[in-house]
Write an enzyme that holds these catalytic residues in place. Structure first.
Site, PDB file in Angstrom:
ATOM      1  N   CYS A   1      15.899  36.031  39.797  1.00 60.12           N
ATOM      2  CA  CYS A   1      16.604  35.091  40.684  1.00 60.12           C
ATOM      3  C   CYS A   1      16.916  33.852  39.870  1.00 60.12           C
ATOM      4  O   CYS A   1      16.011  33.104  39.500  1.00 60.12           O
ATOM      5  CB  CYS A   1      15.761  34.749  41.904  1.00 60.12           C
ATOM      6  SG  CYS A   1      16.569  33.579  43.028  1.00 60.12           S
TER       7      CYS A   1
ATOM      8  N   GLU B   1      23.265  36.974  42.442  1.00 61.07           N
ATOM      9  CA  GLU B   1      22.948  37.799  41.274  1.00 61.07           C
ATOM     10  C   GLU B   1      24.254  38.204  40.609  1.00 61.07           C
ATOM     11  O   GLU B   1      25.288  38.308  41.271  1.00 61.07           O
ATOM     12  CB  GLU B   1      22.125  39.032  41.692  1.00 61.07           C
ATOM     13  CG  GLU B   1      21.426  39.703  40.534  1.00 61.07           C
ATOM     14  CD  GLU B   1      20.635  38.734  39.688  1.00 61.07           C
ATOM     15  OE1 GLU B   1      21.185  38.281  38.643  1.00 61.07           O
ATOM     16  OE2 GLU B   1      19.495  38.399  40.044  1.00 61.07           O
TER      17      GLU B   1
END
Length: 262
Positions: free
Chosen positions: A2, A103
């Site tokens: 992340c 992402e």
């Protein structure tokens, strides 16, 4: 993994879910990046507290943070053993409120495509986090934190092989109670999110810049559909899984591949 996330919920919505005793006021943020302040929730003196920390954990034993790798993520599988994270895993666990995360999928050719990954039914999720307090020689203190990651579930794996560990509301007390929850029980909570929790939407490459912070970053954009095995056009927007990297990220230290921005 992340490297960016967002928290667009109101302070009242966040407090209602996490039930902390503080009443902070904070603006919506649509592109939270490493080194920026992030909201965390921790247990202290018998109550949940809201605390801002710098995203990028610095263990207390570090002499010079400027020469230490930026630890924005910690692998759930090894955090309890790694020198940078093992003390926090036992004594300084927290929750990190989020509306979703970004992402980047890396195709074999062409530019990376960012995806906004959000709860399918809306609302807020709680990432599993760790925090540390670092003190400089002059007595100054700074709280820092990292997000724990796990292997991606099958819904997210076509984009990236890692995802934040999500703690369900019914497990908040177990995760935060570092005094009474055995480490083994806390580690058992670190698992891939249910397949149905998140949906992934392709978004503009504007999110690549940490200077960008606007609601428009969350709006989906059109991407070319991948061809299916019959030679037609597949309906799904998710591209094929990327190949696993074998080269360590530049600047990474001995804590394996904890340092990986995208």
């Amino acid at each position: 993994m992340c490297g960016r996330f967002a928290l667009s919920a109101t302070p009242q919505e966040v407090q209602a879910l996490f039930a902390y005793v503080d009443t902070p006021n904070f603006p919506p943020r649509y592109n939270i990046a490493p080194t920026q302040p992030v909201a965390t929730v921790r247990q202290a003196h018998g109550a949940r507290r809201f605390v801002l920390v710098r995203w990028g954990l610095v263990p207390g034993w570090v002499k010079d943070p400027a020469s230490f790798s930026l630890l924005i993520n910690a692998r759930a599988e090894t955090a309890a053993e790694k020198p940078s994270f093992r003390a926090a895993m036992r004594h300084r666990r927290c929750l990190i409120p989020a509306s979703g995360f970004y992402e980047w999928q890396r195709p074999d050719a062409g530019p990376k495509q960012p995806y906004w990954i959000r709860p399918r039914d809306g609302g807020i999720v709680a990432f599993a986090g760790l925090w540390e307090e670092w003190c400089d020689p002059d007595g100054g203190e700074i709280d820092t934190g990292a997000i724990l990651t796990v292997a991606a579930n099958s819904a997210i794996a076509p984009i990236h092989n890692r995802m934040p560990a999500v703690i369900a509301p019914e497990d908040f007390d177990i995760w935060l109670d570092v005094q009474n929850t055995p480490l083994k029980e806390a580690r058992a909570l670190l698992r891939p999110a249910p397949e149905s929790l998140f949906e992934a939407l392709p978004v503009s490459t504007r999110v690549n810049s940490a200077r960008e912070d606007a609601p428009e970053l969350l709006e989906p954009v059109a991407v070319e559909s991948a061809p299916d095995r019959t030679g037609g056009s597949a309906e799904a927007v998710l591209p094929a899984p990327r190949k696993k990297k074998t080269r360590a990220a530049k600047g990474a230290r001995s804590d394996d591949d904890q340092f990986d921005l995208f």
